[in-house]
Design an enzyme around this catalytic site. Structure first.
Site, PDB file in Angstrom:
ATOM      1  N   HIS A 244      33.181 129.747  83.645  1.00 38.43           N
ATOM      2  CA  HIS A 244      33.094 129.845  85.021  1.00 38.43           C
ATOM      3  C   HIS A 244      32.935 131.493  84.731  1.00 38.43           C
ATOM      4  O   HIS A 244      32.459 131.890  84.669  1.00 38.43           O
ATOM      5  CB  HIS A 244      33.694 129.592  85.840  1.00 38.43           C
ATOM      6  N   TYR A 248      31.451 136.291  85.916  1.00 32.03           N
ATOM      7  CA  TYR A 248      32.496 137.189  86.985  1.00 32.03           C
ATOM      8  C   TYR A 248      31.978 138.780  85.663  1.00 32.03           C
ATOM      9  O   TYR A 248      32.070 139.645  85.704  1.00 32.03           O
ATOM     10  CB  TYR A 248      33.128 137.659  87.710  1.00 32.03           C
ATOM     11  N   PHE A 395      19.677 130.971  84.927  1.00 29.04           N
ATOM     12  CA  PHE A 395      20.174 132.300  84.522  1.00 29.04           C
ATOM     13  C   PHE A 395      19.754 133.166  84.126  1.00 29.04           C
ATOM     14  O   PHE A 395      20.433 134.381  83.700  1.00 29.04           O
ATOM     15  CB  PHE A 395      22.023 131.580  84.106  1.00 29.04           C
TER      16      PHE A 395
HETATM   17  C1  HEM Z   1      13.238 137.775  75.810  1.00 24.61           C
HETATM   18  C2  HEM Z   1      13.640 137.833  76.833  1.00 24.61           C
HETATM   19  C3  HEM Z   1      14.151 136.144  76.505  1.00 24.61           C
HETATM   20  C4  HEM Z   1      13.458 134.759  76.419  1.00 24.61           C
HETATM   21  C5  HEM Z   1      11.998 134.625  75.739  1.00 24.61           C
HETATM   22  C6  HEM Z   1      14.660 133.928  76.494  1.00 24.61           C
HETATM   23  C7  HEM Z   1      14.282 132.586  76.423  1.00 24.61           C
HETATM   24  C8  HEM Z   1      15.078 131.255  76.327  1.00 24.61           C
HETATM   25  C9  HEM Z   1      15.027 129.715  76.255  1.00 24.61           C
HETATM   26  C10 HEM Z   1      13.363 129.469  76.401  1.00 24.61           C
HETATM   27  C11 HEM Z   1      15.997 129.509  76.260  1.00 24.61           C
HETATM   28  C12 HEM Z   1      15.467 128.035  76.798  1.00 24.61           C
HETATM   29  C13 HEM Z   1      16.266 127.054  75.607  1.00 24.61           C
HETATM   30  C14 HEM Z   1      16.270 125.836  75.506  1.00 24.61           C
HETATM   31  O1  HEM Z   1      17.282 125.255  76.961  1.00 24.61           O
HETATM   32  O2  HEM Z   1      15.471 125.022  74.702  1.00 24.61           O
HETATM   33  C15 HEM Z   1      16.790 129.781  76.379  1.00 24.61           C
HETATM   34  C16 HEM Z   1      18.409 129.888  76.971  1.00 24.61           C
HETATM   35  C17 HEM Z   1      18.982 130.772  76.841  1.00 24.61           C
HETATM   36  N1  HEM Z   1      19.159 132.709  77.033  1.00 24.61           N
HETATM   37 FE1  HEM Z   1      17.186 133.512  76.568  1.00 24.61          FE
HETATM   38  N2  HEM Z   1      15.489 134.089  77.097  1.00 24.61           N
HETATM   39  C18 HEM Z   1      15.951 135.899  76.810  1.00 24.61           C
HETATM   40  C19 HEM Z   1      16.713 136.769  77.128  1.00 24.61           C
HETATM   41  C20 HEM Z   1      17.651 136.401  77.687  1.00 24.61           C
HETATM   42  C21 HEM Z   1      18.427 136.927  77.697  1.00 24.61           C
HETATM   43  C22 HEM Z   1      18.722 138.425  78.123  1.00 24.61           C
HETATM   44  C23 HEM Z   1      20.247 136.004  78.454  1.00 24.61           C
HETATM   45  C24 HEM Z   1      21.516 136.946  78.250  1.00 24.61           C
HETATM   46  C25 HEM Z   1      21.897 138.023  78.755  1.00 24.61           C
HETATM   47  C26 HEM Z   1      19.273 135.413  77.998  1.00 24.61           C
HETATM   48  C27 HEM Z   1      20.866 133.481  77.556  1.00 24.61           C
HETATM   49  C28 HEM Z   1      20.441 132.837  77.423  1.00 24.61           C
HETATM   50  C29 HEM Z   1      21.384 132.120  77.332  1.00 24.61           C
HETATM   51  C30 HEM Z   1      22.551 132.339  77.471  1.00 24.61           C
HETATM   52  C31 HEM Z   1      20.865 130.604  76.502  1.00 24.61           C
HETATM   53  C32 HEM Z   1      21.496 129.468  76.925  1.00 24.61           C
HETATM   54  C33 HEM Z   1      21.576 128.984  75.774  1.00 24.61           C
HETATM   55  C34 HEM Z   1      21.745 127.401  75.248  1.00 24.61           C
HETATM   56  O3  HEM Z   1      21.382 126.590  76.284  1.00 24.61           O
HETATM   57  O4  HEM Z   1      23.138 127.240  74.623  1.00 24.61           O
HETATM   58  N3  HEM Z   1      18.604 135.513  77.822  1.00 24.61           N
HETATM   59  N4  HEM Z   1      16.289 131.749  76.622  1.00 24.61           N
HETATM   60 CU   LIG Z   2      30.541 128.798  87.476  1.00 22.28          CU
END
Ligand code: HEM
Ligand SMILES: [Cu+2]
Ligand SMILES: [Cu+2]
Lengths: 569, 158
Positions: A244, A248, A395
């Site tokens: 969590h 922050y 998020f």
């Molecule tokens: C080009 C830009 C981005 C695209 C297209 C994108 C796309 C995605 C998608 C589709 C997922 C979900 C995948 C799933 O649940 O199967 C995901 C998960 C995630 N994204 Fe992004 N994202 C982008 C940028 C970012 C940015 C800038 C951050 C944070 C600074 C971020 C952080 C995360 C995190 C932490 C997850 C979770 C991963 C997990 O479930 O283990 N993403 N993203």
């Molecule tokens: Cu939290």
């Protein structure tokens, strides 16, 4: 007096071309002091680039387009692990390291300890290399949350440890610098900028102890084979203790920028010194609420969940206070630029400055993200959305936009400041900020509608044998995710174009480079001195943590070590 | 300390909102059957298939006086046991679930049931109702390995 960065004094290894008039606003800071800061920033941007590449692959998967073969990755899940680690750990941690360091120098008017600054950089690199090797070798396809009993190769956990240690070194550096300053200014109030940087670092140090115990005490001995079995439920409790407040740590550097820097960029002032201090204190005190990520965990009793749920709602408080103060600062700036009427001042804000447009648009995304966070935080309503696509929808508005887009915007002044190169491609940069917000709105709308219709997260849509049977809501959800994600990716490409264009810009900056920090309307003399007593706030945080988590662990009882390791990817 | 008048009102309003929302939610937690995730004890993953009630997965008359039926489910990479379950429409069902290997997640579409399935723990969801006849999909919503996206089952209410 200003420090001149004399080109003559530069060492050959440091390849930044310094123009004749490049000066910065901090006494005694030399090129050698800036180098580790700049390199931490580059490391952060390596994380962002890797994350964006994986992001487009995830978005494309929703449209049945496979980019993983082209990237030579084994699976969607290997890519998603890289996405999470690169963005949630590497990008954010290294940016914090760079940003808090330069702000610390500015706040206390002196360089930080150079050896520690370099140590933090090398330890971060070590962490990145270990984690990246483990993930790219497909030995750690466990997601950035690495829940036991999925078992990664030890290098992965060591990588995480080193990344965290790099942030602790920055904390230590800030503390030492603070004490040096304190010895010279016995009865003065801590400079606001120093206070917020220190509190951010302190908060994260305390918060990260949970994951430190989890990884050092459980995951590493288990993955090395020193112990055979592990307790999956208990290690989750330790993980989410940190999981969590890690948000922050992503957010507070950006809050510092919104509170102290954005007002300057729009020609306004900081509203109240005391209020800013109070907000940062609130985040230190509100560390122990991680149980709200485990509302659906079986092994945590109802009482612990209820306590966490009520405490969680109080996080809303510092955030709305923040919104109020920042709106006040913005309005002052807008009116000073000739804006009139109830909302006419908004148009008069300097939208043509990408550092401004990026942070304002990030703020808009963040407000929606915060509102959707109330849904997740609501114990019962959470049942509707927990672990569904709604969560990534949420998020990407908060950390993926509120934080990430703000960091990109900050880069539009920070990169020139740190390299002595004039910003290249201002219009492209402004366009980039709008594209990101537009993209994430489409993306999150898609993910949220899917999530409310029970679409699970962390799921390879293209390979699934049940997605097709779920009907048109899921089809729309996937289409919007794909389109919005692609727009975000294009926006990220433009961002990197501008950064590279700036670093390679033959035009040097002219004159003294300043970190934009605004004046305060109600200064520190009118806020309580006790706010500065960092030890008291740290003590309160520790006591609250012991009470809240003491109850959790008391109820949990002994360890339930039942699981060997699984490598099922 | 100087706090602006508007700011003070803003803070009071926020505070009131927080307390109100928290109270409303506590009422929804305590007073209604919200199908929250609960614990029904611990179990060794290796003994799951030989320990009651998991030695006979599927629908049984409930051993709990508040429920009509227990729906007993085992999670494993990458399927649910049973893969298809039949329940009577309108019955008050308790779900009991556990995992024999890694962490899984149980999400029952169009109901309130949403619970993590963690090795070593028995997850319980009380007061699950299937108000309309038809198929209710049950997905795994926690990453559990390379075939996670193919881990679904169906509950047929009739
Ligand atoms: C080009 C830009 C981005 C695209 C297209 C994108 C796309 C995605 C998608 C589709 C997922 C979900 C995948 C799933 O649940 O199967 C995901 C998960 C995630 N994204 Fe992004 N994202 C982008 C940028 C970012 C940015 C800038 C951050 C944070 C600074 C971020 C952080 C995360 C995190 C932490 C997850 C979770 C991963 C997990 O479930 O283990 N993403 N993203
Ligand atoms: Cu939290
Ligand atoms: Cu799964």
């Amino acid at each position: 007096m200003t420090a001149t960065l004399d080109p003559q004094s530069s060492d050959a290894a440091d390849d930044v071309r310094v123009g004749p008039g490049w000066e910065i606003d901090i006494d005694g800071v030399t090129r050698e002091d800036l180098a580790p800061v700049r390199r931490q920033l580059w490391l952060a941007l390596v994380g962002l680039a890797l994350g964006a590449l994986m992001g487009i692959a995830q978005a494309a998967d929703r449209a049945d387009i496979n980019l993983y073969d082209a990237f030579q990755l084994e699976s969607y899940y290997q890519g998603l692990t890289l996405h999470g680690v690169a963005l949630a750990f590497i990008f954010t941690f290294c940016f914090s390291n760079a940003f808090l360091s330069i702000l610390g120098m500015r706040a206390y008017g002196r360089p930080l300890n150079r050896m520690l600054a370099n140590a933090s950089l090398y330890v971060a690199w070590l962490g990145v290399l270990l984690a990246a090797w483990a993930i790219l070798a497909n030995k750690a396809t466990v997601m950035f949350t690495f829940y036991a009993p999925l078992e990664a190769t030890p290098a992965f956990y060591f990588g995480a440890v080193f990344l965290v240690i790099s942030t602790w070194i920055v904390f230590l550096n800030l503390v030492l610098t603070h004490r040096q300053w304190r010895a010279e200014h016995e009865h003065e109030r801590i400079p606001l900028l120093g206070f917020v940087s220190l509190m951010t670092s302190l908060m994260w140090f305390l918060a990260s102890l949970g994951v430190a115990i989890q990884v050092l005490g459980f995951m590493i001995p288990w993955s090395l084979g020193w112990v055979d079995e592990i307790d999956p439920q208990f290690t989750r409790i330790l993980f989410w203790f940190t999981g969590h407040p890690i948000v922050y740590f992503w957010l507070l550097p950006v809050y510092i920028s919104w509170y102290l820097s954005l007002p300057k960029l729009v020609g306004g002032r900081i509203y109240s010194d005391g209020l800013v201090r109070m907000v940062f204190i609130a985040f230190v005190v509100l560390i122990p609420v991680g149980i709200h990520h485990q509302f659906t965990d079986p092994g945590i009793p109802f009482t612990s969940k209820s306590v966490s749920f009520i405490l969680t709602f109080f996080i809303f408080f510092p955030s709305t206070v923040t919104a109020f103060s920042i709106f006040a600062s913005l309005e002052e700036g807008g009116r000073a630029n000739g804006g009139t009427g109830l909302i006419g001042w908004i148009r008069k804000l300097p939208w043509g400055n990408p550092a401004v447009s990026g942070q304002l648009l990030a703020g808009i995304g963040f407000m929606l993200g915060g509102a959707s966070g109330l849904i997740n935080a609501s114990f019962t309503v959470n049942n509707l959305v927990h672990n569904t696509a709604f969560i990534p929808g949420h998020f990407h508005l908060t950390v993926g936009t509120g934080v990430a887009l703000s960091i990109m915007a900050i880069c539009y002044w920070l990169v020139p400041y740190l390299t002595g190169r004039e910003l290249w491609g201002r219009r492209i940069a402004v366009t980039q900020t709008w594209l990101w917000l537009g993209g994430v709105f489409i993306f999150s709308r898609g993910q949220m509608m899917g999530g409310i219709d029970s679409m699970p997260r962390r799921t390879q849509a293209s390979g699934s044998n049940y997605f097709d049977a779920q009907g048109s809501t899921w089809e729309w959800a996937n289409a919007l995710t794909a389109v919005g994600g692609t727009v975000m990716f294009v926006s990220a490409l433009l961002f990197f174009m501008v950064v590279i264009g700036t670093v390679a810009n033959p035009i040097a900056v002219t004159g003294r480079q300043e970190i934009p920090i605004a004046e305060v309307v109600h200064g520190p003399r009118r806020s309580w001195a006790i706010l500065d007593d960092i030890k008291i706030w740290a003590a309160i945080a520790v006591v609250l943590t012991v009470v809240v988590y003491g109850e959790v662990i008391w109820h949990y009882g002994g360890l339930n070590n039942v699981s060997g390791g699984f490598r099922v990817w | 300390m100087e706090i602006d008048r508007y700011e003070r009102w803003f803070m009071i309003a926020t505070f009131t909102f927080i307390i109100g929302a928290a109270l409303a939610l506590m009422i929804s937690v305590v007073g209604h059957h919200a199908s929250l995730a609960e614990s029904a004890g611990t179990i060794n993953p290796e003994d799951v298939r030989t320990t009651a009630p998991f030695d006979a997965p599927g629908l049984h008359p409930s051993t709990d006086p508040d429920h009509d039926y227990d729906l007993v489910i085992i999670a494993q990479t990458w399927s649910w046991t049973p893969e298809e379950m039949v329940v009577p429409v309108g019955a008050n069902v308790r779900i009991l679930a556990t995992s024999v290997d890694v962490v899984h997640g149980l999400k029952l579409k169009d109901t309130n049931a949403n619970v993590m399935v963690i090795p070593g723990q028995i997850s319980e969801v009380r007061d699950v109702h299937f108000d309309e006849a038809g198929t209710y999909w049950l997905f795994c919503h926690e990453y559990c390995g390379i075939q996670h996206h193919n881990m679904a089952a169906r509950v047929i209410a009739e």
